[in-house]
Scaffold this active site. Structure first.
Site, PDB file in Angstrom:
ATOM      1  N   HIS A   1      19.706   7.381 -58.413  1.00  0.00           N
ATOM      2  CA  HIS A   1      20.348   8.406 -59.269  1.00  0.00           C
ATOM      3  C   HIS A   1      20.236   9.801 -58.643  1.00  0.00           C
ATOM      4  O   HIS A   1      20.209  10.803 -59.354  1.00  0.00           O
ATOM      5  CB  HIS A   1      19.745   8.450 -60.677  1.00  0.00           C
ATOM      6  CG  HIS A   1      19.613   7.108 -61.318  1.00  0.00           C
ATOM      7  ND1 HIS A   1      20.557   6.577 -62.159  1.00  0.00           N
ATOM      8  CD2 HIS A   1      18.631   6.158 -61.205  1.00  0.00           C
ATOM      9  CE1 HIS A   1      20.167   5.369 -62.563  1.00  0.00           C
ATOM     10  NE2 HIS A   1      19.007   5.088 -61.982  1.00  0.00           N
TER      11      HIS A   1
ATOM     12  N   SER B   1      32.674  29.829 -41.038  1.00  0.00           N
ATOM     13  CA  SER B   1      33.599  30.302 -42.065  1.00  0.00           C
ATOM     14  C   SER B   1      34.275  31.561 -41.554  1.00  0.00           C
ATOM     15  O   SER B   1      33.663  32.363 -40.852  1.00  0.00           O
ATOM     16  CB  SER B   1      32.824  30.601 -43.344  1.00  0.00           C
ATOM     17  OG  SER B   1      33.496  31.583 -44.103  1.00  0.00           O
TER      18      SER B   1
ATOM     19  N   LYS C   1      27.695  31.104 -42.363  1.00  0.00           N
ATOM     20  CA  LYS C   1      27.961  29.684 -42.665  1.00  0.00           C
ATOM     21  C   LYS C   1      28.019  28.785 -41.432  1.00  0.00           C
ATOM     22  O   LYS C   1      28.554  29.157 -40.403  1.00  0.00           O
ATOM     23  CB  LYS C   1      29.306  29.548 -43.407  1.00  0.00           C
ATOM     24  CG  LYS C   1      29.309  30.051 -44.827  1.00  0.00           C
ATOM     25  CD  LYS C   1      28.440  29.257 -45.775  1.00  0.00           C
ATOM     26  CE  LYS C   1      29.002  27.908 -46.136  1.00  0.00           C
ATOM     27  NZ  LYS C   1      30.199  27.992 -46.957  1.00  0.00           N
TER      28      LYS C   1
ATOM     29  N   GLU D   1      32.505  16.052 -43.558  1.00  0.00           N
ATOM     30  CA  GLU D   1      33.398  16.222 -44.709  1.00  0.00           C
ATOM     31  C   GLU D   1      34.743  15.562 -44.440  1.00  0.00           C
ATOM     32  O   GLU D   1      35.359  14.974 -45.329  1.00  0.00           O
ATOM     33  CB  GLU D   1      33.594  17.705 -45.012  1.00  0.00           C
ATOM     34  CG  GLU D   1      32.320  18.379 -45.507  1.00  0.00           C
ATOM     35  CD  GLU D   1      32.469  19.888 -45.511  1.00  0.00           C
ATOM     36  OE1 GLU D   1      33.057  20.418 -46.457  1.00  0.00           O
ATOM     37  OE2 GLU D   1      32.021  20.541 -44.547  1.00  0.00           O
TER      38      GLU D   1
END
Ligand code: ARG
Length: 464
Positions: free
Chosen positions: A155, A276, A282, A289
């Protein structure tokens, strides 16, 4: 020139021509179409339809065309309806009328099915070899980080300590199944449709078994109608790609989480991250992804072809031209993603200390404490309740389980004695697991040895 102009008086509408044409994507079958045509030529020779000289001319020219294509010398003219028309016309330019004999006893229906299955067979070999490399990268990581302990989650809540090697080997098992699935598919689909004609077979005595041998097929189809309208081999392959993507997506998701400041378990190599345009600090795990993101399109490929096929009466229907783009896309996507994932995995930096620290918070040894009590004769369900009370106490006091004194523990059960600290030590917790397949060092080592042996055998299966 059209392959079917004879019956028609009226010109085809230009828009219809464009709509009908598949050359833009089936050009990918160029090599398979040539190979298939070579097989056909041999069968025609054996059936007495091509003479010795004609056969030589056909084979030489087809080989020439193949080479020219490889060197980028063939101009793909969009006015051709499909790759089959293009190949035939290229051959005609070289050898004249004999080129037109090649279509004796052959339809584009059995031709395209044969091209597609040859393409799929070839790509499965490539994907299988790639999966082996990925498995090797995962195994390397399991070996490299053998001693690192981190929280295992259920979980997405910290659950029990595990070895990082055990974690990597979990993905090893998934990708091994994927590999086996592709291998199994390859066995099943190795059946030649050629010789099935349009749907009913051929009037000419084509020796299909001989043709299959020439083309490297293990078997030939036994029903011409099924053979020309079967795309199960594409579907199976796309499904295998989709499932592999799902596994890649899961590990990607996990590694994306692990490289956040919140987890701080790993670092993704800069070569597989991007920045970024606005936020200078970043470093984004775009590689992972994208693997996660591209999973959806491969599922789409599967749905698309399943849906195309579901309402088709026997035998060939033009709908089936829609088999190509999803098949090509699934194969291209899975190949790219396996390569990228392998590189990301082999270059990650693991922050073992943070992983271990995370085991300290969150009472990951609570189950070990309950097991300890159960070993001392308390029924597990009751032991579970006792430890629950201990945890509540720890939360009030802001203490970890191993920070409680024996007196404090005895308040909850007089079964507790000094050896409890050994039982709930994080490192010991791992090694106290006794079952095969568990996270103890011994069992993980056992599993790794078995899988290393397996890898040694399989590594030589699909060298490309
Ligand atoms: N381009 C077609 C396909 O990909 C080739 C087969 C065409 N057959 C036909 N009878 N029109 O399916």
């Amino acid at each position: 020139m059209k392959l079917w102009g004879g019956r028609f008086i009226k010109e085809e509408d230009r828009l219809m021509e464009e709509f009908n044409s598949s050359i833009n994507f089936d050009i990918r079958l160029f090599k398979e179409d040539i190979e298939g045509s070579i097989g056909q030529a041999y069968a025609l020779k054996k059936a007495g339809i091509l003479g010795e000289d004609e056969l030589n001319k056909v084979i030489c020219s087809l080989n020439e065309i193949y080479k020219e294509f490889e060197f980028g010398k063939i101009k793909v003219d969009n006015s051709y309806e499909d790759v089959h028309s293009l190949v035939e016309s290229l051959l005609y330019e070289r050898i004249g009328d004999t080129a037109y004999k090649l279509h004796t006893g052959r339809s584009r229906n059995d031709q395209v099915a044969t091209d597609m299955v040859m393409y799929v067979k070839k790509e499965i070999r490539v994907i299988s070899a790639q999966l082996i490399s990925l498995l090797e990268a995962i195994m390397d990581n399991a070996r490299k980080y053998e001693d690192i302990i981190l929280p295992g989650y259920t979980h997405l809540q910290r659950a029990q300590p595990i070895l990082l090697a055990h974690y990597f080997m979990a993905y090893f098992e998934m990708f091994k199944r994927d590999y086996m699935r592709f291998k199994d598919t390859l066995e099943r689909i190795d059946i030649m449709p050629l010789g099935s004609g349009a749907l009913a077979g051929s009037t000419f005595p084509l020796d299909r078994e001989y043709e299959a041998e020439v083309l490297g097929f293990k078997d030939i189809s036994l029903n011409s109608m099924d053979a020309v309208s079967n795309r199960d081999f594409c579907l199976e392959t796309i499904f295998n790609c989709a499932l592999t993507m799902m596994h890649m997506s899961r590990i990607s998701e996990e590694l994306v989480l692990w490289c956040t400041k919140e987890f701080n378990f790993i670092e993704i190599d800069e070569a597989y991250s991007t920045g970024s345009s606005m936020m200078p600090q970043k470093k984004n795990p775009d590689s992972l992804e994208l693997v996660r993101g591209k999973t959806g399109r491969v599922y789409g490929d599967l749905m698309s072809l399943l849906t195309t096929m579901k309402g088709l009466p026997l035998a060939y229907n033009k709908d089936m031209q829609e088999d190509k783009e999803p098949t090509f896309d699934a194969v291209d996507t899975v190949k790219m993603c396996i390569s990228i994932l392998e590189r990301v995995i082999s270059t990650i930096k693991v922050n073992g200390e943070n992983m271990f620290m995370a085991c300290k918070e969150g009472y990951l040894n609570a189950t070990d404490m309950a097991d300890y009590l159960a070993e001392k004769g308390i029924p597990f369900r009751m032991a579970h309740g006792i430890v629950g009370n201990v945890i509540r106490y720890c939360e009030e006091k802001g203490k970890a389980l191993d920070e409680l004194s024996l007196e404090e523990l005895k308040e909850f059960s007089d079964v507790f004695s000094d050896d409890v600290y050994i039982a709930i030590d994080i490192g010991n917790s791992i090694n106290r697991k006794l079952t095969i397949g568990s996270t103890s060092r011994e069992m993980v080592e056992e599993a790794m040895k078995i899988e290393e042996e397996w890898l040694k055998v399989e590594r030589n299966m699909f060298i490309v």
